[in-house]
Write an enzyme that holds these catalytic residues in place. Structure first.
Site, PDB file in Angstrom:
ATOM      1  N   THR A 133     -15.792  51.017  58.901  1.00  0.00           N
ATOM      2  CA  THR A 133     -15.464  49.547  59.534  1.00  0.00           C
ATOM      3  C   THR A 133     -14.730  50.345  60.792  1.00  0.00           C
ATOM      4  O   THR A 133     -14.215  51.345  60.909  1.00  0.00           O
ATOM      5  CB  THR A 133     -14.546  49.726  58.494  1.00  0.00           C
ATOM      6  N   ASP A 135     -12.292  49.765  62.333  1.00  0.00           N
ATOM      7  CA  ASP A 135     -10.798  49.658  62.708  1.00  0.00           C
ATOM      8  C   ASP A 135     -10.055  50.727  62.421  1.00  0.00           C
ATOM      9  O   ASP A 135      -9.327  51.255  62.323  1.00  0.00           O
ATOM     10  CB  ASP A 135     -10.453  48.704  61.202  1.00  0.00           C
ATOM     11  N   ARG A 170      -5.629  41.496  89.861  1.00  0.00           N
ATOM     12  CA  ARG A 170      -5.133  40.245  88.982  1.00  0.00           C
ATOM     13  C   ARG A 170      -4.530  41.068  87.455  1.00  0.00           C
ATOM     14  O   ARG A 170      -5.124  43.100  87.646  1.00  0.00           O
ATOM     15  CB  ARG A 170      -6.200  39.383  88.131  1.00  0.00           C
ATOM     16  N   GLU A 230      -5.402  42.357  68.463  1.00  0.00           N
ATOM     17  CA  GLU A 230      -5.595  41.172  67.672  1.00  0.00           C
ATOM     18  C   GLU A 230      -4.384  41.299  66.787  1.00  0.00           C
ATOM     19  O   GLU A 230      -4.429  39.379  66.986  1.00  0.00           O
ATOM     20  CB  GLU A 230      -7.161  40.120  67.318  1.00  0.00           C
ATOM     21  N   ARG A 281     -18.306  44.892  67.595  1.00  0.00           N
ATOM     22  CA  ARG A 281     -19.720  45.763  65.942  1.00  0.00           C
ATOM     23  C   ARG A 281     -20.975  45.773  66.496  1.00  0.00           C
ATOM     24  O   ARG A 281     -21.237  46.243  65.144  1.00  0.00           O
ATOM     25  CB  ARG A 281     -18.720  44.692  65.305  1.00  0.00           C
TER      26      ARG A 281
END
Length: 354
Positions: A133, A135, A170, A230, A281
């Site tokens: 993963t 993550d 920005r 996210e 990914r």
């Protein structure tokens, strides 16, 4: 010995490298071995879709992204739900495990994959897991394969935003993958020089984030970079149910757009949202992940030789080892809010919105 291999859940760099590492070890060291590739993860096992793998199938895939076997998501909560014939997906997988004549099944995947692997193991199937993963949230292993490649990609995305942010004065709000665990955002945020890093584990104050950006502007800094996972949420949102958060955000799944708008209004700066998405990914695994994947795959081969099943491969203190599937299934390795990386980032002025 007949061994099945499947890749389940989201794709990530290193899947093919692990398949290669295991395949090469198996053909070199296990007598009379047969390797069976199961199509599209647990979906293929449920449907009984498989093919024999030959030595040449493991050639030229070390650097190849994705998975040569295909993958899919099979929700864990549906595994024990009966269909119209009163048969569960778990039962179908057990039946096909036996029909294929498997002596062992290798499952390459993340948290959900490991929970299902633990179910199969408890039902008497010989299973070995491999922690995949981006993550990096699998319990019991210091690192998962695919994570470091994703860190490299996300960091490069942030790197590239610096020049355009500086050119236009920005504030760039970049959304990094990670719904429950913020490892990817934390590592890439620090490596990419983000000024604000927002993690799922630390509910943030939008006001404090806006003030951090405003302070930079007031001190003469022409731009800011905000790296937001996210799964990040405000302190207020952290007390809400998912449906309530969606309504508050106007239907957006993440807080990113609302946060960018808030920063623009409160800090008086121009903002832009950037979402690298699935780019993080994709592609070829990094050198680190090629090495790690090869180590994990070959170690899984040793576990098969030893007849050690019901386990998943892990890296602990730079040593490849294993954990019992029953011990790690359903647990998540989240970012500790007092970890050294956060302490380091805050010591150099990075804001976590707290």
């Amino acid at each position: 010995m007949k061994i099945g291999i499947l890749t389940s859940g989201g794709d990530c760099p290193g899947l093919n490298a692990v398949i290669r590492g295991f395949g090469k070890y198996a053909f070199e060291n296990i007598k009379n071995v047969q390797l069976i590739g199961i199509a599209d993860g647990y979906g293929g096992l449920i449907r009984g879709e498989c093919r024999a793998l030959k030595p040449q199938d493991f050639t030229g895939i070390l650097t190849l992204g994705g998975t040569i076997l295909g993958t899919s998501r099979q929700p864990f909560k549906l595994m024990t739900v009966e269909d119209e014939n009163s048969v569960t997906r778990l039962e179908l997988m057990k039946q096909n495990y036996k029909k294929m004549g498997l002596d062992c099944l290798l499952t390459l995947g993340g948290a959900g994959t490991h929970k299902t692997a633990a179910l199969l193991s408890a039902e008497g199937c010989n299973v070995i897991g491999l922690p995949k993963t981006i993550d990096n949230d699998i319990w019991g292993t210091d690192v998962t394969f695919g994570f470091h490649t994703a860190v490299d990609i996300a960091t490069e995305c942030i790197d590239r935003l610096h020049s355009t942010a500086a050119s236009h004065g920005r504030t760039m709000v970049v959304e990094i993958m990670g719904n429950k665990a913020g490892w990817l955002t934390l590592y890439s945020g620090i490596a990419g020089g983000a000024d604000v890093i927002l993690l799922p584990e630390i509910p943030f104050s939008a006001d404090k984030v806006a003030k951090a950006v405003a302070r930079r502007a007031d001190s003469g800094k022409a731009f800011s970079i905000v790296a937001v996972a996210e799964g990040a949420m405000t302190v207020e949102e952290s007390k809400m149910k998912k449906k309530e958060r969606l309504e508050k955000r106007g239907g957006d799944a993440t807080v990113t757009n609302a946060l960018a708008k808030y920063i623009a209004e409160k800090a008086g700066v121009e903002t832009r949202v950037v979402v690298p998405g699935h780019i993080q990914r994709g592609g070829s695994p990094s050198a680190y992940d090629r090495l790690l994947s090869t180590e994990f795959g070959s170690f899984a081969g040793k576990l098969v030789e030893e007849g050690r099943f019901g386990v998943t491969v892990a890296m602990v203190k730079n040593r490849v080892t294993y954990n019992a599937l029953a011990d790690i299934a359903g647990k998540a390795k989240l970012v500790p809010i007092d970890c050294q990386e956060i302490e380091t980032a805050e010591s150099i002025g990075v804001s976590f919105g707290r």
